[in-house]
Scaffold this active site. Structure first.
Site, PDB file in Angstrom:
ATOM      1  N   LYS A  12      -5.434 -10.262  -7.193  1.00  0.00           N
ATOM      2  CA  LYS A  12      -6.598 -10.326  -6.317  1.00  0.00           C
ATOM      3  C   LYS A  12      -7.602  -9.222  -6.670  1.00  0.00           C
ATOM      4  CE  LYS A  12      -6.715  -8.554  -2.263  1.00  0.00           C
ATOM      5  NZ  LYS A  12      -6.856  -8.132  -0.869  1.00  0.00           N
ATOM      6  N   LYS A  28       0.828  -1.216   0.000  1.00  0.00           N
ATOM      7  CA  LYS A  28       0.000   0.000   0.000  1.00  0.00           C
ATOM      8  C   LYS A  28       0.857   1.258   0.000  1.00  0.00           C
ATOM      9  CE  LYS A  28      -4.364  -1.440   2.140  1.00  0.00           C
ATOM     10  NZ  LYS A  28      -5.258  -1.200   3.277  1.00  0.00           N
ATOM     11  N   LYS A  75     -10.496  -3.596  -3.555  1.00  0.00           N
ATOM     12  CA  LYS A  75     -11.338  -2.402  -3.472  1.00  0.00           C
ATOM     13  C   LYS A  75     -10.700  -1.229  -4.189  1.00  0.00           C
ATOM     14  CE  LYS A  75     -13.603  -3.082   0.950  1.00  0.00           C
ATOM     15  NZ  LYS A  75     -13.312  -2.886   2.376  1.00  0.00           N
TER      16      LYS A  75
HETATM   17  P1  AMP Z   1     -10.728  -5.232   2.447  1.00  0.00           P
HETATM   18  O1  AMP Z   1     -11.299  -5.174   1.086  1.00  0.00           O
HETATM   19  O2  AMP Z   1      -9.237  -5.271   2.418  1.00  0.00           O
HETATM   20  O3  AMP Z   1     -11.292  -4.197   3.395  1.00  0.00           O
HETATM   21  O4  AMP Z   1     -11.143  -6.641   3.038  1.00  0.00           O
HETATM   22  C1  AMP Z   1     -12.341  -6.921   3.720  1.00  0.00           C
HETATM   23  C2  AMP Z   1     -12.460  -8.421   3.905  1.00  0.00           C
HETATM   24  O5  AMP Z   1     -12.647  -9.072   2.640  1.00  0.00           O
HETATM   25  C3  AMP Z   1     -11.227  -9.090   4.533  1.00  0.00           C
HETATM   26  O6  AMP Z   1     -11.625 -10.167   5.358  1.00  0.00           O
HETATM   27  C4  AMP Z   1     -10.475  -9.577   3.326  1.00  0.00           C
HETATM   28  O7  AMP Z   1      -9.599 -10.625   3.638  1.00  0.00           O
HETATM   29  C5  AMP Z   1     -11.612 -10.015   2.404  1.00  0.00           C
HETATM   30  N1  AMP Z   1     -11.210  -9.913   0.989  1.00  0.00           N
HETATM   31  C6  AMP Z   1     -10.764  -8.801   0.347  1.00  0.00           C
HETATM   32  N2  AMP Z   1     -10.504  -9.044  -0.946  1.00  0.00           N
HETATM   33  C7  AMP Z   1     -10.816 -10.355  -1.153  1.00  0.00           C
HETATM   34  C8  AMP Z   1     -10.769 -11.210  -2.298  1.00  0.00           C
HETATM   35  N3  AMP Z   1     -10.382 -10.783  -3.495  1.00  0.00           N
HETATM   36  N4  AMP Z   1     -11.142 -12.503  -2.139  1.00  0.00           N
HETATM   37  C9  AMP Z   1     -11.561 -12.955  -0.929  1.00  0.00           C
HETATM   38  N5  AMP Z   1     -11.630 -12.204   0.185  1.00  0.00           N
HETATM   39  C10 AMP Z   1     -11.266 -10.915   0.089  1.00  0.00           C
END
Ligand code: AMP
Ligand code: TRP
Length: 333
Positions: free
Chosen positions: A195, A114, A198
């Site tokens: 991956k 990041k 967001k």
């Molecule tokens: P974040 O988008 O980083 O705020 O992640 C929120 C939750 O979603 C966390 O538990 C992450 O590990 C999960 N997460 C984020 N991106 C993915 C993805 N591409 N596949 C599966 N889980 C995800």
């Protein structure tokens, strides 16, 4: 005693299908387990670790809380709240900062990734995993359901807990990360080598957002990157990553076994068919959520009432542990 479950998600942007499959959908299942006491948090203080537009952040916090309700999280069964409404997090984070070696934070891979994307790296971004440790530890958490990318942060929380317990006596429970077997890493539709994330969800074709209209979802899936073959099977071959990702999305949303999924596509005519059927399954899963969300987001008064109720519950749980830690560290209560 019930097992305490804690997880959180940032209100940084619209939630995508990776967040839904890797996190939120599993929280709803966890809520129905009578052996578990579930706490789910909109981690708005974490969102502040990168630059935010204030009005946009406020909107995202409300939208995410409404999404919790729309997917079926029930404020009477689980504790649902907004991180900044409970002062334990900022306060406890500071206390944990004062026992966390800086070297541990420098090793975090998410920080390395990041920080490369930021013009100015804020101190909060480096410190983010300590705030996350406070979220987890002050609630006496046993299990932290997260996607693969958060495993290192939960391990850091374990290390902080062990270090605290060593210096000040048994205090914190050592939490376990719980990573799903399937769907822990949903890949980007426009590039199945990376991956779904967001930060890139605004790019056309990258992600399916849970609140997207059916037409938009269909368009995104039909354009998803695959290979030039026609074999519809799970595979670890990097060339087949696109098809594998579509099958994984289909599998997690239908709850079928890998064999049953492959059997479903035995009669499919090429990837076009595959994409059409995956789109149907994704739309069937997200359409009710979108409609519910539309209802919840309209009633700001009710959202505020539920946020307040959740924050009160969360305070009752975390406040005694905070006092305990302050006392042990030598503060005057
Ligand atoms: P974040 O988008 O980083 O705020 O992640 C929120 C939750 O979603 C966390 O538990 C992450 O590990 C999960 N997460 C984020 N991106 C993915 C993805 N591409 N596949 C599966 N889980 C995800
Ligand atoms: N850092 C997590 C993420 O970006 C969100 C988070 C903050 C979290 N605090 C938490 C997850 C506590 C689980 C437990 O996905």
């Amino acid at each position: 005693m019930k097992r305490r479950i804690f997880s959180g998600i940032q209100p940084s942007d619209v939630i995508h299908i990776g967040n839904y499959i890797g996190a939120v959908k599993r929280w709803v299942a966890s809520q129905e387990d009578p052996e578990r006491d579930n706490i789910f948090c909109v981690v708005d203080l974490h969102a502040l670790t990168v630059k935010q537009e204030p009005e946009e952040l406020r909107r995202h916090i409300l939208e995410l809380f409404a999404l919790f309700l729309a997917v079926g999280l029930d404020p009477n069964k689980s504790t649902l709240f907004v991180q900044s409404h409970v002062t334990t997090h900022a306060e406890g984070g500071w206390l944990l900062n004062c026992i966390t070696p800086l070297g541990w934070l420098n090793k975090m891979t998410q920080f390395k990734d990041k920080s490369q994307k930021q013009e100015t790296i804020l101190t909060g971004l480096l410190d983010y995993p300590v705030l996350m440790a406070a979220d987890i530890l002050f609630y006496d958490t046993h299990e932290v359901p997260v996607g693969e990318d958060q495993k290192q942060h939960v391990e850091l929380a374990r290390n902080i807990a062990e270090r605290f317990n060593f210096h000040y006596g048994e205090t914190f429970i050592i939490p376990e990360p719980v990573i799903p077997q399937i769907g822990a890493r949903i890949m980007a539709l426009d590039d199945p080598q990376i991956k779904m994330s967001k930060s890139m969800a605004a790019n056309k074709g990258h992600a399916i957002r849970v609140l997207d209209e059916p037409k938009e979802i269909e368009r995104t899936i039909l354009r998803a990157k695959t290979d030039s073959g026609s074999d519809i099977r799970f595979s670890k071959d990097p060339l087949k990553a696109g098809v594998n990702n579509l099958l994984t999305i289909y599998q997690t949303l239908t709850g079928k076994s890998a064999d049953a999924v492959e059997a479903d596509f035995a009669d499919a005519r090429g990837y076009g068919d595959l994409k059409k059927r995956v789109a149907e399954v994704v739309i069937a899963a997200t359409d009710p959520v979108r409609k519910q969300h539309h209802q919840f987001i309209k009633d700001r008064g009710e959202l505020e009432r539920l946020m307040k109720m959740g924050a009160e519950k969360a305070r009752t749980i975390s406040e005694p542990r905070l006092q305990d830690v302050k006392q042990k560290m030598g503060l005057v209560l």
